[in-house]
Scaffold this motif. Sequence first.
Motif, PDB file in Angstrom:
ATOM      1  N   ILE A  29       0.845  -1.210   0.000  1.00  0.00           N
ATOM      2  CA  ILE A  29       0.000   0.000   0.000  1.00  0.00           C
ATOM      3  C   ILE A  29       0.870   1.246   0.000  1.00  0.00           C
ATOM      4  CG2 ILE A  29      -1.578   1.373   1.438  1.00  0.00           C
ATOM      5  CD1 ILE A  29      -2.841  -1.338   2.283  1.00  0.00           C
ATOM      6  N   GLY A  30       1.966   1.214   0.775  1.00  0.00           N
ATOM      7  CA  GLY A  30       2.875   2.357   0.805  1.00  0.00           C
ATOM      8  C   GLY A  30       3.476   2.641  -0.560  1.00  0.00           C
ATOM      9  N   SER A  31       3.714   1.580  -1.318  1.00  0.00           N
ATOM     10  CA  SER A  31       4.245   1.759  -2.667  1.00  0.00           C
ATOM     11  C   SER A  31       3.171   2.240  -3.635  1.00  0.00           C
ATOM     12  CB  SER A  31       4.830   0.437  -3.172  1.00  0.00           C
ATOM     13  OG  SER A  31       5.361   0.573  -4.476  1.00  0.00           O
ATOM     14  N   ALA A  32       1.937   1.758  -3.419  1.00  0.00           N
ATOM     15  CA  ALA A  32       0.841   2.125  -4.318  1.00  0.00           C
ATOM     16  C   ALA A  32       0.319   3.523  -4.039  1.00  0.00           C
ATOM     17  CB  ALA A  32      -0.297   1.115  -4.192  1.00  0.00           C
ATOM     18  N   GLN A  33       0.206   3.886  -2.757  1.00  0.00           N
ATOM     19  CA  GLN A  33      -0.336   5.199  -2.370  1.00  0.00           C
ATOM     20  C   GLN A  33       0.211   5.545  -0.991  1.00  0.00           C
ATOM     21  OE1 GLN A  33      -1.341   8.328  -2.994  1.00  0.00           O
ATOM     22  NE2 GLN A  33      -3.012   7.486  -4.229  1.00  0.00           N
ATOM     23  N   GLN A  34       1.347   6.223  -0.985  1.00  0.00           N
ATOM     24  CA  GLN A  34       2.064   6.515   0.247  1.00  0.00           C
ATOM     25  C   GLN A  34       1.208   7.257   1.271  1.00  0.00           C
ATOM     26  OE1 GLN A  34       5.297   5.673   1.133  1.00  0.00           O
ATOM     27  NE2 GLN A  34       4.789   6.504   3.138  1.00  0.00           N
ATOM     28  N   SER A  35       0.296   8.102   0.816  1.00  0.00           N
ATOM     29  CA  SER A  35      -0.473   8.963   1.712  1.00  0.00           C
ATOM     30  C   SER A  35      -1.426   8.204   2.631  1.00  0.00           C
ATOM     31  CB  SER A  35      -1.270   9.990   0.902  1.00  0.00           C
ATOM     32  OG  SER A  35      -2.189   9.346   0.032  1.00  0.00           O
ATOM     33  N   VAL A  36      -1.775   6.967   2.287  1.00  0.00           N
ATOM     34  CA  VAL A  36      -2.738   6.218   3.113  1.00  0.00           C
ATOM     35  C   VAL A  36      -2.068   5.102   3.914  1.00  0.00           C
ATOM     36  CG1 VAL A  36      -4.634   6.740   1.535  1.00  0.00           C
ATOM     37  CG2 VAL A  36      -3.343   4.613   1.244  1.00  0.00           C
ATOM     38  N   GLN A  37      -0.769   4.962   3.777  1.00  0.00           N
ATOM     39  CA  GLN A  37      -0.075   3.864   4.465  1.00  0.00           C
ATOM     40  C   GLN A  37      -0.201   3.973   5.983  1.00  0.00           C
ATOM     41  OE1 GLN A  37       4.268   3.666   4.158  1.00  0.00           O
ATOM     42  NE2 GLN A  37       4.142   1.446   3.897  1.00  0.00           N
ATOM     43  N   SER A  38      -0.057   5.188   6.515  1.00  0.00           N
ATOM     44  CA  SER A  38      -0.138   5.377   7.966  1.00  0.00           C
ATOM     45  C   SER A  38      -1.526   5.022   8.490  1.00  0.00           C
ATOM     46  CB  SER A  38       0.214   6.822   8.341  1.00  0.00           C
ATOM     47  OG  SER A  38      -0.665   7.740   7.699  1.00  0.00           O
ATOM     48  N   PRO A 262      -4.969   1.938  -7.019  1.00  0.00           N
ATOM     49  CA  PRO A 262      -4.392   0.585  -6.969  1.00  0.00           C
ATOM     50  C   PRO A 262      -4.249   0.034  -5.556  1.00  0.00           C
ATOM     51  CG  PRO A 262      -2.674   2.201  -7.347  1.00  0.00           C
ATOM     52  CD  PRO A 262      -3.973   2.940  -7.426  1.00  0.00           C
ATOM     53  N   GLN A 263      -4.338   0.892  -4.542  1.00  0.00           N
ATOM     54  CA  GLN A 263      -4.175   0.430  -3.164  1.00  0.00           C
ATOM     55  C   GLN A 263      -5.395  -0.309  -2.632  1.00  0.00           C
ATOM     56  OE1 GLN A 263      -4.690   3.527  -4.078  1.00  0.00           O
ATOM     57  NE2 GLN A 263      -6.082   4.585  -2.692  1.00  0.00           N
ATOM     58  N   THR A 264      -6.486  -0.316  -3.385  1.00  0.00           N
ATOM     59  CA  THR A 264      -7.707  -0.959  -2.898  1.00  0.00           C
ATOM     60  C   THR A 264      -7.914  -2.322  -3.560  1.00  0.00           C
ATOM     61  OG1 THR A 264      -8.983   0.329  -4.529  1.00  0.00           O
ATOM     62  CG2 THR A 264      -8.783   1.240  -2.314  1.00  0.00           C
ATOM     63  N   ASP A 265      -8.897  -2.412  -4.460  1.00  0.00           N
ATOM     64  CA  ASP A 265      -9.281  -3.710  -5.017  1.00  0.00           C
ATOM     65  C   ASP A 265      -8.205  -4.334  -5.901  1.00  0.00           C
ATOM     66  OD1 ASP A 265     -11.636  -2.982  -3.795  1.00  0.00           O
ATOM     67  OD2 ASP A 265     -12.568  -2.296  -5.640  1.00  0.00           O
ATOM     68  N   PHE A 266      -7.355  -3.510  -6.521  1.00  0.00           N
ATOM     69  CA  PHE A 266      -6.338  -4.031  -7.442  1.00  0.00           C
ATOM     70  C   PHE A 266      -4.943  -4.029  -6.824  1.00  0.00           C
ATOM     71  CE2 PHE A 266      -9.786  -3.531 -10.344  1.00  0.00           C
ATOM     72  CZ  PHE A 266      -9.543  -4.407 -11.384  1.00  0.00           C
ATOM     73  N   THR A 335     -15.521  -6.813  -9.788  1.00  0.00           N
ATOM     74  CA  THR A 335     -16.536  -6.853  -8.735  1.00  0.00           C
ATOM     75  C   THR A 335     -16.319  -5.821  -7.633  1.00  0.00           C
ATOM     76  OG1 THR A 335     -15.287  -8.536  -7.525  1.00  0.00           O
ATOM     77  CG2 THR A 335     -16.924  -9.320  -9.095  1.00  0.00           C
ATOM     78  N   GLY A 336     -15.114  -5.322  -7.496  1.00  0.00           N
ATOM     79  CA  GLY A 336     -14.873  -4.313  -6.475  1.00  0.00           C
ATOM     80  C   GLY A 336     -14.745  -4.867  -5.070  1.00  0.00           C
ATOM     81  N   LEU A 337     -14.068  -6.010  -4.917  1.00  0.00           N
ATOM     82  CA  LEU A 337     -13.855  -6.602  -3.600  1.00  0.00           C
ATOM     83  C   LEU A 337     -12.396  -6.453  -3.185  1.00  0.00           C
ATOM     84  CD1 LEU A 337     -15.852  -9.953  -3.605  1.00  0.00           C
ATOM     85  CD2 LEU A 337     -16.133  -8.082  -1.992  1.00  0.00           C
ATOM     86  N   PRO A 338     -12.130  -6.072  -1.925  1.00  0.00           N
ATOM     87  CA  PRO A 338     -10.741  -5.960  -1.465  1.00  0.00           C
ATOM     88  C   PRO A 338     -10.129  -7.334  -1.220  1.00  0.00           C
ATOM     89  CG  PRO A 338     -12.251  -5.493   0.337  1.00  0.00           C
ATOM     90  CD  PRO A 338     -13.095  -5.651  -0.898  1.00  0.00           C
ATOM     91  N   LEU A 339      -8.810  -7.404  -1.301  1.00  0.00           N
ATOM     92  CA  LEU A 339      -8.079  -8.627  -0.980  1.00  0.00           C
ATOM     93  C   LEU A 339      -7.864  -8.662   0.528  1.00  0.00           C
ATOM     94  CD1 LEU A 339      -6.645 -11.134  -2.121  1.00  0.00           C
ATOM     95  CD2 LEU A 339      -4.557  -9.766  -2.272  1.00  0.00           C
ATOM     96  N   PRO A 340      -8.372  -9.685   1.229  1.00  0.00           N
ATOM     97  CA  PRO A 340      -8.306  -9.720   2.694  1.00  0.00           C
ATOM     98  C   PRO A 340      -6.906  -9.480   3.248  1.00  0.00           C
ATOM     99  CG  PRO A 340      -9.702 -11.496   1.901  1.00  0.00           C
ATOM    100  CD  PRO A 340      -9.069 -10.874   0.683  1.00  0.00           C
ATOM    101  N   VAL A 342      -4.790  -7.364   2.822  1.00  0.00           N
ATOM    102  CA  VAL A 342      -3.784  -6.756   1.950  1.00  0.00           C
ATOM    103  C   VAL A 342      -4.261  -5.411   1.396  1.00  0.00           C
ATOM    104  CG1 VAL A 342      -2.328  -7.077  -0.097  1.00  0.00           C
ATOM    105  CG2 VAL A 342      -2.941  -9.052   1.313  1.00  0.00           C
ATOM    106  N   SER A 343      -5.481  -5.350   0.899  1.00  0.00           N
ATOM    107  CA  SER A 343      -6.013  -4.111   0.331  1.00  0.00           C
ATOM    108  C   SER A 343      -6.185  -3.039   1.401  1.00  0.00           C
ATOM    109  CB  SER A 343      -7.362  -4.368  -0.344  1.00  0.00           C
ATOM    110  OG  SER A 343      -7.223  -5.155  -1.494  1.00  0.00           O
ATOM    111  N   TYR A 344      -6.110  -1.792   0.971  1.00  0.00           N
ATOM    112  CA  TYR A 344      -6.339  -0.669   1.883  1.00  0.00           C
ATOM    113  C   TYR A 344      -7.812  -0.591   2.246  1.00  0.00           C
ATOM    114  CZ  TYR A 344      -7.153   4.078   3.484  1.00  0.00           C
ATOM    115  OH  TYR A 344      -7.559   5.167   4.207  1.00  0.00           O
ATOM    116  N   GLY A 345      -8.097  -0.340   3.502  1.00  0.00           N
ATOM    117  CA  GLY A 345      -9.472  -0.193   3.972  1.00  0.00           C
ATOM    118  C   GLY A 345      -9.546  -0.546   5.446  1.00  0.00           C
ATOM    119  N   LEU A 346      -9.770   0.462   6.299  1.00  0.00           N
ATOM    120  CA  LEU A 346      -9.747   0.237   7.738  1.00  0.00           C
ATOM    121  C   LEU A 346     -10.912  -0.624   8.206  1.00  0.00           C
ATOM    122  CD1 LEU A 346      -7.688   2.590   7.444  1.00  0.00           C
ATOM    123  CD2 LEU A 346      -8.505   3.421   9.651  1.00  0.00           C
ATOM    124  N   THR A 347     -12.107  -0.370   7.661  1.00  0.00           N
ATOM    125  CA  THR A 347     -13.267  -1.144   8.099  1.00  0.00           C
ATOM    126  C   THR A 347     -13.083  -2.621   7.772  1.00  0.00           C
ATOM    127  OG1 THR A 347     -14.609   0.783   7.506  1.00  0.00           O
ATOM    128  CG2 THR A 347     -15.780  -1.222   8.094  1.00  0.00           C
TER     129      THR A 347
END
Length: 374
Positions: A29-38, A262-266, A335-340, A342-347
Amino acid sequence: MLKQYQVKDYNFRLIVYVLVLTMIGISIIGSAQQSVQSKQVMGMLLGIVAMIIVSLFDYNFILRFHWIIYVFNLVLLGLISFNILGSDAGGATRWIEIGPLRFQPSEFSKVCIILFFAWFFSKYYEKVNTLPFLLLSGVLIIIPWYMIKEQPALSTSIVVAMIFLVMLFLSGLSYKIIGAVLAVAIPSAAIFLYLILQPDQTILEHYQWLRIMAWLDPANYAENAYQQLNSIMAIGSGMLWGKGLNNDNVFSVKNGNFIPEPQTDFIFSVAGEELGFVGSAIILILLLLIVIECIMIGRKAKDLAGRLICGGVAAWIGFQTFFNICVVTGLMPNTGLPLPFVSYGLTSLVSLFIGIGLVLNVGLQPRKYGMGEF
């Protein structure tokens, strides 16, 4: 509520798998979108706390609040369905936003559904093959399922349906009933597919129809197919060892912004490109090991409710992983599903840690009287 557990019964192997996979996800995630890694790091810390707390509460005590859990789930979903606290993003209303707090009820819904039906199926397991019971079960699942689907979150509703079906099967559903259902479901599915492929169909939302058509005919629906095509290109370009995390390769699909968000579903596309086949295989192996551990713990559970909790969590992680990987590799429509984990998403992350906490608690309970296995 809280019991004296033995440290030796705590499944540290499962915890290690989950933590290693989550930390790999944070790195990608840090590589895909550094701003959301924290934020993902914060999600992991919250998840660990939630996992530990849940793992120490007797799951049978939690199941006493089955109807409260069920109604609470409907209330959260209702806040979105009736647009009371719903927050729109990307054309869908799937989030509840209260000040700085923003979360997806459909992710917590998976935990609630597993808990409620673990109680329901274990309480009435002797009636599982009767028509009244099956009809009541269908009504109880169709309400939250429909509310999730109408957000719209069709992909999440599919995972919820799979969790329900797996738990129903584990509760002792007769093979005769399964055969009869399949005899009706398979031709019905074929008819359904035929109908939704018609240009004037009204069954699916237009964007959902476009995703299917882009998957079937990417040449004529290139505007909607580029994300999956670029994902396949990114995974293939990583070859054996990948291009490395945070690389500045000018030929990188990720660096060229050819995959939006790319930090989410892909996220697996980024993993394939930067970690190569080896890194991608490690991620999939860890996910497989987590599912296997959930199943093994469930086999040793002291009662049916424990087995159903473990089976539900295993189905959740397993099917969601399967659908996500199929999408990023072009084997299924988007389908728009996150990878358990691994994908970004706090919820999503915190919900998964809660699920693992429940499985850990099942493993802490002593087995009695040689209960059956999966």
